[in-house]
Design an enzyme around this catalytic site. Structure first.
Site, PDB file in Angstrom:
ATOM      1  N   ALA A  54      24.854  52.924 -25.109  1.00 54.19           N
ATOM      2  CA  ALA A  54      24.601  53.808 -23.974  1.00 54.19           C
ATOM      3  C   ALA A  54      25.620  53.508 -22.890  1.00 54.19           C
ATOM      4  O   ALA A  54      26.238  52.435 -22.913  1.00 54.19           O
ATOM      5  CB  ALA A  54      23.203  53.536 -23.410  1.00 54.19           C
ATOM      6  N   HIS A  92      21.730  36.748 -27.883  1.00 58.92           N
ATOM      7  CA  HIS A  92      22.753  36.232 -26.980  1.00 58.92           C
ATOM      8  C   HIS A  92      24.025  35.838 -27.745  1.00 58.92           C
ATOM      9  O   HIS A  92      24.539  34.736 -27.569  1.00 58.92           O
ATOM     10  CB  HIS A  92      22.244  35.017 -26.196  1.00 58.92           C
ATOM     11  CG  HIS A  92      21.262  35.335 -25.112  1.00 58.92           C
ATOM     12  ND1 HIS A  92      20.707  34.373 -24.296  1.00 58.92           N
ATOM     13  CD2 HIS A  92      20.736  36.510 -24.687  1.00 58.92           C
ATOM     14  CE1 HIS A  92      19.886  34.944 -23.416  1.00 58.92           C
ATOM     15  NE2 HIS A  92      19.871  36.239 -23.645  1.00 58.92           N
ATOM     16  N   HIS A 135      20.801  33.300 -18.952  1.00 56.72           N
ATOM     17  CA  HIS A 135      20.879  34.585 -19.665  1.00 56.72           C
ATOM     18  C   HIS A 135      22.294  35.102 -19.410  1.00 56.72           C
ATOM     19  O   HIS A 135      22.951  34.705 -18.461  1.00 56.72           O
ATOM     20  CB  HIS A 135      19.830  35.545 -19.129  1.00 56.72           C
ATOM     21  CG  HIS A 135      18.431  35.131 -19.456  1.00 56.72           C
ATOM     22  ND1 HIS A 135      17.623  35.852 -20.300  1.00 56.72           N
ATOM     23  CD2 HIS A 135      17.707  34.071 -19.073  1.00 56.72           C
ATOM     24  CE1 HIS A 135      16.449  35.252 -20.400  1.00 56.72           C
ATOM     25  NE2 HIS A 135      16.475  34.163 -19.663  1.00 56.72           N
TER      26      HIS A 135
HETATM   27  P1  FDA Z   1      27.476  45.522 -24.118  1.00 64.00           P
HETATM   28  O1  FDA Z   1      26.676  45.566 -25.351  1.00 64.00           O
HETATM   29  O2  FDA Z   1      26.761  45.609 -22.828  1.00 64.00           O
HETATM   30  O3  FDA Z   1      28.549  46.688 -24.108  1.00 64.00           O
HETATM   31  C1  FDA Z   1      29.253  47.107 -25.253  1.00 64.00           C
HETATM   32  C2  FDA Z   1      29.387  48.618 -25.203  1.00 64.00           C
HETATM   33  O4  FDA Z   1      30.361  49.025 -26.144  1.00 64.00           O
HETATM   34  C3  FDA Z   1      28.098  49.354 -25.569  1.00 64.00           C
HETATM   35  O5  FDA Z   1      27.818  50.325 -24.593  1.00 64.00           O
HETATM   36  C4  FDA Z   1      28.408  49.983 -26.916  1.00 64.00           C
HETATM   37  O6  FDA Z   1      27.727  51.189 -27.164  1.00 64.00           O
HETATM   38  C5  FDA Z   1      29.896  50.179 -26.832  1.00 64.00           C
HETATM   39  N1  FDA Z   1      30.599  50.224 -28.113  1.00 64.00           N
HETATM   40  C6  FDA Z   1      30.488  49.375 -29.158  1.00 64.00           C
HETATM   41  N2  FDA Z   1      31.343  49.704 -30.137  1.00 64.00           N
HETATM   42  C7  FDA Z   1      32.029  50.783 -29.693  1.00 64.00           C
HETATM   43  C8  FDA Z   1      33.071  51.581 -30.248  1.00 64.00           C
HETATM   44  N3  FDA Z   1      33.608  51.320 -31.448  1.00 64.00           N
HETATM   45  N4  FDA Z   1      33.543  52.626 -29.517  1.00 64.00           N
HETATM   46  C9  FDA Z   1      33.043  52.915 -28.283  1.00 64.00           C
HETATM   47  N5  FDA Z   1      32.047  52.178 -27.726  1.00 64.00           N
HETATM   48  C10 FDA Z   1      31.560  51.126 -28.417  1.00 64.00           C
HETATM   49  N6  FDA Z   1      20.798  39.107 -20.683  1.00 64.00           N
HETATM   50  C11 FDA Z   1      20.348  38.801 -19.440  1.00 64.00           C
HETATM   51  O7  FDA Z   1      21.141  38.452 -18.567  1.00 64.00           O
HETATM   52  N7  FDA Z   1      19.009  38.847 -19.164  1.00 64.00           N
HETATM   53  C12 FDA Z   1      18.094  39.212 -20.088  1.00 64.00           C
HETATM   54  O8  FDA Z   1      16.897  39.239 -19.803  1.00 64.00           O
HETATM   55  C13 FDA Z   1      18.553  39.558 -21.384  1.00 64.00           C
HETATM   56  N8  FDA Z   1      17.681  39.966 -22.350  1.00 64.00           N
HETATM   57  C14 FDA Z   1      18.154  40.587 -23.470  1.00 64.00           C
HETATM   58  C15 FDA Z   1      17.284  41.285 -24.293  1.00 64.00           C
HETATM   59  C16 FDA Z   1      17.769  42.020 -25.369  1.00 64.00           C
HETATM   60  C17 FDA Z   1      16.836  42.784 -26.236  1.00 64.00           C
HETATM   61  C18 FDA Z   1      19.165  42.013 -25.644  1.00 64.00           C
HETATM   62  C19 FDA Z   1      19.709  42.791 -26.801  1.00 64.00           C
HETATM   63  C20 FDA Z   1      20.034  41.291 -24.844  1.00 64.00           C
HETATM   64  C21 FDA Z   1      19.538  40.585 -23.752  1.00 64.00           C
HETATM   65  N9  FDA Z   1      20.392  39.915 -22.875  1.00 64.00           N
HETATM   66  C22 FDA Z   1      19.926  39.523 -21.646  1.00 64.00           C
HETATM   67  C23 FDA Z   1      21.823  39.761 -23.194  1.00 64.00           C
HETATM   68  C24 FDA Z   1      22.758  40.707 -22.440  1.00 64.00           C
HETATM   69  O9  FDA Z   1      22.116  41.916 -22.132  1.00 64.00           O
HETATM   70  C25 FDA Z   1      24.029  40.969 -23.258  1.00 64.00           C
HETATM   71  O10 FDA Z   1      24.597  39.745 -23.630  1.00 64.00           O
HETATM   72  C26 FDA Z   1      25.074  41.744 -22.445  1.00 64.00           C
HETATM   73  O11 FDA Z   1      24.541  42.909 -21.912  1.00 64.00           O
HETATM   74  C27 FDA Z   1      26.289  42.057 -23.314  1.00 64.00           C
HETATM   75  O12 FDA Z   1      27.296  42.645 -22.526  1.00 64.00           O
HETATM   76  P2  FDA Z   1      28.694  43.056 -23.151  1.00 64.00           P
HETATM   77  O13 FDA Z   1      29.503  43.611 -22.038  1.00 64.00           O
HETATM   78  O14 FDA Z   1      29.249  41.930 -23.926  1.00 64.00           O
HETATM   79  O15 FDA Z   1      28.377  44.188 -24.212  1.00 64.00           O
END
Ligand code: FDA
Length: 569
Positions: free
Chosen positions: A85, A504, A547
């Protein structure tokens, strides 16, 4: 055509990517495009609801990645959730806002990443943050802080949910943990995390909405003429200048979107922010990685970096639940963060030396698992550092999230620094196919034992008054399955049957010197390239005890400044 030419092309409009997009588009005269596979979730109630955690799981905005069979953890596959998203995983996460322990961030600089230390990152934690001072009602329910730790002018709203849990709970928890020697920590975001704490969340306290990366960094800025999000569009690979000689020069990104396959051109830089399970895959599809892996898919090698996709570090999560003798309303944000000394008491030195004597063997196995892509000496150095953080610096050993909700009192917990190391690699040359993900959960007995040790500690916590008096029967694991004084193997059997990913994952394009196994340098530039960077959870060289998002926002803020200083004088 000029419509598909930009100065900067960012792949992934998630937690980190939107920070970079926002900050780079502050430079007037430079254009920024963000390629995002997902769509807007601004009106998605599964996202915005402060009490909606879990509602988005399994819906179209959850990548719901599946791992390989987890050989050391009972064999079955696990789901790793990640947001698809505008806003990325910050749109589906648990919203907890906890940073890291100071020594952990300082260790990034010690291993050779100049400028990456707590003091520097601190200013970026603050730059990203708009701390919302709690109301007197929230203070009465435990919201507490030192204002000096917080930023008040950043885009990301940090504060407490409007409806916090009954004010009776915190004193009861505090008294219980005091008896076990765990102090109360008024504010865990100043670099010292150990203790019982009522942490803030990434919420807009006044509007009572989740504050994700899109609400913070994108929607208020969407009208900037030089900032464009290309949503519902997936990046396939980087396109290189054909006569790249010493350095690989990116000219754009091939994408598949509403117009089919096309190239979005970048005249300055390509920045990968697709997350730790996706950015390494894009590097491999673009010819950057281990030649042995690229060769299996006939991908020509642009840059040989054997560690791309290695060093995958995730945690494992499990939980208890108890019957409640009271009824609790509101959203709890209580966490207990005990250190190794808190959990092991006088046995800590023995455990420390047991673990220490296993490290060489662990390092050998990680290197073997990677077919030598990861050098044994490099893993061993990382493990020794990790061991010292746990047993000498006494960073938190586990997080125990305490959840009194309605008439049950449950918890979720995870040992914070497991030694297991896995990998994420391409499965095909088709960018739309998910990667092969293997976190190697419980690769080492120590990681499983850590779960059993923390679980025993939790049972002790719930057997200590006054907490004992407000809970009734233990539903999970339940004394029938795991009796009082159960052996390690009974605890470990329960852990394996019930654990899940803690979501994570980090480390798959680590920021480290190249000879230590790094994929990106201290400016987050991919080695061997002129103009490709990675800015997301992939670059964290080591797992942290907070986190992730608070640190990712700060890292992306600092990365943005590092990029900008090359273009504005
Ligand atoms: P992130 O996943 O945010 O961004 C990657 C983006 O790239 C996505 O929007 C994806 O759709 C896009 N993408 C991927 N491949 C692509 C492609 N080929 N072309 C175009 N777009 C593409 N952290 C915290 O601080 N507090 C918390 O409470 C929690 N709890 C938690 C619960 C759950 C269920 C999850 C899954 C994770 C957490 N986390 C968390 C962890 C935290 O949310 C997470 O580590 C970060 O949001 C990751 O951020 P990034 O920028 O690395 O990737």
């Amino acid at each position: 055509d000029s419509a598909s030419r930009y100065d900067f092309v960012i792949v992934g409009g998630g937690t980190s990517g939107l920070v970079v997009a926002n900050r780079l588009s502050e430079m007037k005269g430079f254009t920024v495009a963000v390629i995002e596979a997902g769509d807007s979730v601004l009106k998605n109630a599964n996202v915005s609801a402060v009490t909606g955690y879990g509602q988005a799981f399994g819906t179209e905005i959850d990548w719901a990645y599946q791992t390989e069979d987890q050989t050391y953890a009972g064999g079955s596959k696990q789901i790793i959730r990640a947001g698809k998203a505008i806003g990325g995983t910050s749109t589906i996460n648990g919203m907890s806002y906890t940073r890291a322990q100071k020594v952990q961030i300082d260790s990034w600089e010690q291993v050779g990443n100049e400028g990456w230390n707590w003091d520097n990152l601190s200013s970026y934690y603050k730059k990203s943050e708009k701390f919302q001072v709690p109301t007197s009602e929230q203070v009465a329910r435990g919201a507490d802080y030192y204002i000096a730790y917080h930023g008040e002018h950043g885009p990301l709203k940090v504060g407490w949910p409007q409806a916090m849990t009954n004010s009776s709970v915190l004193p009861q928890l505090d008294e219980t943990f005091q008896q076990l020697g765990l102090p109360y920590n008024r504010d865990c975001n100043g670099g010292s995390m150990v203790g019982l704490t009522v942490h803030p969340n990434t919420v807009d306290s006044e509007a009572n909405l989740r504050h994700d990366a899109a609400r913070a960094y994108y929607w208020p800025y969407q009208h900037r003429p030089n900032l464009k999000i290309i949503s519902n569009t997936s990046a396939n690979k980087i396109i290189w200048e054909s006569d790249s000689r010493n350095e690989a020069v990116a000219v754009g990104v091939e994408v598949t979107g509403v117009n089919g396959v096309e190239t979005i051109y970048a005249s300055k830089e390509v920045i990968l922010s697709a997350g730790s399970l996706r950015s390494p895959m894009l590097l491999e599809l673009s010819g950057i990685g281990n030649p042995g892996i690229l060769g299996q898919f006939d991908i020509p090698v642009q840059v040989n970096i054997s560690t791309v996709g290695e060093n995958l570090q995730d945690q494992t999560n499990n939980g208890f639940s108890y019957e409640g003798n009271e009824f609790w309303l509101g959203s709890p944000t209580f966490s207990a963060l005990p250190s190794a000394d808190d959990i092991f008491g006088e046995n800590a030195p023995t455990i420390a030396s047991d673990v220490n004597s296993s490290l060489a063997e662990y390092a050998k196995r990680v290197s073997e698992y990677s077919n030598g892509a990861v050098e044994e000496a490099n893993v061993l150095a990382a493990f020794q550092l990790q061991h010292d953080l746990i047993f000498k610096s006494q960073v938190p050993y586990a997080e125990i999230v305490l959840l009194p909700i309605g008439n049950s009192f449950s918890n979720e917990y995870w040992p914070l620094l497991p030694f297991s190391r896995g990998s994420v690699h391409i499965n095909s040359t088709d960018g739309s196919q998910p990667p092969s993900i293997n976190p190697n959960y419980f690769m080492f007995g120590q990681d499983l034992k850590a779960h059993a040790d923390v679980a025993r500690y939790i049972r002790k916590v719930f057997s200590t008054p006054p907490l004992r008096t407000i809970v009734g029967e233990e539903f999970a694991p339940g004394r029938k399955h795991v009796p009082e004084n159960a052996s390690d193997s009974i605890w470990e059997g329960w852990v394996k049957s019930k654990y899940r990913s803690n979501f994570h994952p980090v480390g798959t394009a680590s920021m480290l010197p190249r000879d230590k196994g790094g994929v990106v340098d201290a400016e987050l530039r991919v080695y061997g390239t002129k103009n490709v960077r990675v800015v997301d959870a992939s670059v964290l060289p080591f797992q942290i005890t907070g986190h992730l998002t608070s640190t990712l926002y700060a890292v992306a803020e600092r990365a943005s400044d590092l990029i900008k200083k090359r273009y504005i004088f």
